[in-house]
Write an enzyme that holds these catalytic residues in place. Structure first.
Site, PDB file in Angstrom:
ATOM      1  N   HIS A  10       0.689  -1.454  -0.080  1.00 54.40           N
ATOM      2  CA  HIS A  10      -0.071  -0.205   0.319  1.00 54.40           C
ATOM      3  C   HIS A  10       0.989   1.473   0.370  1.00 54.40           C
ATOM      4  O   HIS A  10       2.328   1.581  -0.631  1.00 54.40           O
ATOM      5  CB  HIS A  10      -0.769  -0.555   0.885  1.00 54.40           C
ATOM      6  CG  HIS A  10      -1.603  -1.645   0.884  1.00 54.40           C
ATOM      7  ND1 HIS A  10      -2.546  -1.498   0.191  1.00 54.40           N
ATOM      8  CD2 HIS A  10      -1.696  -2.521   2.023  1.00 54.40           C
ATOM      9  CE1 HIS A  10      -3.463  -2.827  -0.017  1.00 54.40           C
ATOM     10  NE2 HIS A  10      -2.826  -3.724   1.344  1.00 54.40           N
ATOM     11  N   GLU A  24      -1.510   0.413   7.578  1.00 53.37           N
ATOM     12  CA  GLU A  24      -1.377  -0.344   7.170  1.00 53.37           C
ATOM     13  C   GLU A  24       0.168   0.197   6.378  1.00 53.37           C
ATOM     14  O   GLU A  24       1.329  -0.556   6.347  1.00 53.37           O
ATOM     15  CB  GLU A  24      -2.012  -1.617   6.143  1.00 53.37           C
ATOM     16  CG  GLU A  24      -1.394  -2.961   5.554  1.00 53.37           C
ATOM     17  CD  GLU A  24      -2.625  -3.839   4.777  1.00 53.37           C
ATOM     18  OE1 GLU A  24      -1.456  -4.678   4.294  1.00 53.37           O
ATOM     19  OE2 GLU A  24      -3.320  -3.644   4.939  1.00 53.37           O
ATOM     20  N   HIS A  78       2.774  -7.864   4.531  1.00 52.77           N
ATOM     21  CA  HIS A  78       1.578  -6.558   4.277  1.00 52.77           C
ATOM     22  C   HIS A  78       1.320  -6.670   5.818  1.00 52.77           C
ATOM     23  O   HIS A  78       1.484  -7.720   6.962  1.00 52.77           O
ATOM     24  CB  HIS A  78       0.226  -7.227   3.686  1.00 52.77           C
ATOM     25  CG  HIS A  78       0.589  -7.263   2.376  1.00 52.77           C
ATOM     26  ND1 HIS A  78      -0.328  -5.966   1.411  1.00 52.77           N
ATOM     27  CD2 HIS A  78       1.173  -7.138   1.341  1.00 52.77           C
ATOM     28  CE1 HIS A  78       0.399  -5.606   0.104  1.00 52.77           C
ATOM     29  NE2 HIS A  78       1.759  -6.374  -0.113  1.00 52.77           N
ATOM     30  N   GLU A 141       1.769 -11.430   5.457  1.00 54.43           N
ATOM     31  CA  GLU A 141       0.806 -11.046   6.717  1.00 54.43           C
ATOM     32  C   GLU A 141       0.524 -11.004   7.845  1.00 54.43           C
ATOM     33  O   GLU A 141       0.477 -12.431   8.741  1.00 54.43           O
ATOM     34  CB  GLU A 141      -0.782 -11.711   5.831  1.00 54.43           C
ATOM     35  CG  GLU A 141      -1.367 -11.494   4.506  1.00 54.43           C
ATOM     36  CD  GLU A 141      -2.077 -10.080   4.205  1.00 54.43           C
ATOM     37  OE1 GLU A 141      -2.149  -9.618   5.851  1.00 54.43           O
ATOM     38  OE2 GLU A 141      -2.450 -10.182   3.382  1.00 54.43           O
TER      39      GLU A 141
END
Length: 228
Positions: A10, A24, A78, A141
């Site tokens: 992101h 995030e 992430h 993640e």
């Protein structure tokens, strides 16, 4: 040289998941910078970033950066969302090399070893950053931003260092990297905050030796660290 591309998920107008006062895009950038900083201790590791500040990049641009560099590995970092808890990793769900599978096995295991959280397993998905890269690529993640307990850990810079430490140990093991005889400060703005002491909590690790190893590495990099 082993070329490692670190991709902070992101950025810019895309904050990623947002919850519990966290974004995030900020967490992924912090983790990636710590990974790059710690990798500076190892010979033969050449580190590149898809972004080092708060900017937006298309998924295809991230893959293109790694492809142009002819990287040996891309790791896309992430933070999860959706009400779960813990850590999981992904590789592409199409045709992948045996190296991709091997790297996921090693890196996933080292991250789980470094952080005392639920292991959600090694998974596969049709994520663009995994599909469009020409080299082994892994997406991690790291906890759930919308889980209060996970978010409390993510608010700790020391915990983010533990996450980074797990990624680094996985990369080191996967590529057989060796420590530099004299560790040098890599060029990165992820430098220690003046006067800050990092407290490495033994209880946050599955094994006290991992806590001791992180504390030693932090000290060598100029991070004051004590084991508690």
């Amino acid at each position: 040289m082993t070329k490692i591309v670190l991709d902070a998920g992101h950025g810019g107008h895309d904050p990623g998941a947002v919850a519990n006062g966290l974004k995030e895009k900020d967490l992924t950038l912090a983790i990636v910078k710590h990974i790059g900083h710690l990798l500076g201790e190892y010979e033969g590791a050449e580190v590149f970033y898809t972004r080092t500040d708060d900017r937006f990049l298309e998924l295809s641009e991230r893959a293109a950066i790694a492809n142009k560099l002819k990287a040996d590995l891309l790791i896309s970092v992430h933070i999860n969302a959706g009400g779960g808890t813990g850590f999981e990793s992904y590789i592409y769900n199409g045709n992948v090399s045996s190296a991709t599978i091997a790297y996921q096995n090693v890196i996933h295991a080292e991250i789980v070893k470094a952080i005392n959280v639920t292991d959600r397993g090694k998974k596969r998905a049709n994520y663009a950053v995994l599909r469009l890269t020409n080299m082994p690529a892994i997406l991690t993640e790291n906890l759930f931003i919308d889980n209060a307990n996970d978010a409390a850990k993510l608010k700790s810079e020391q915990f983010l260092l533990q996450v980074a430490h797990g990624h680094v140990q996985g990369i080191v093991k996967a590529f057989g990297l060796k420590k530099k005889a004299t560790a040098t400060q890599p060029k990165t703005d992820a430098t220690p905050a003046q006067g800050k002491v990092y407290r490495v909590q033994v209880g946050a690790f599955n094994d006290r030796k991992n806590a001791e190893r992180l504390a030693e590495e932090l000290k060598k990099k100029g991070y004051p660290a004590i084991i508690v």
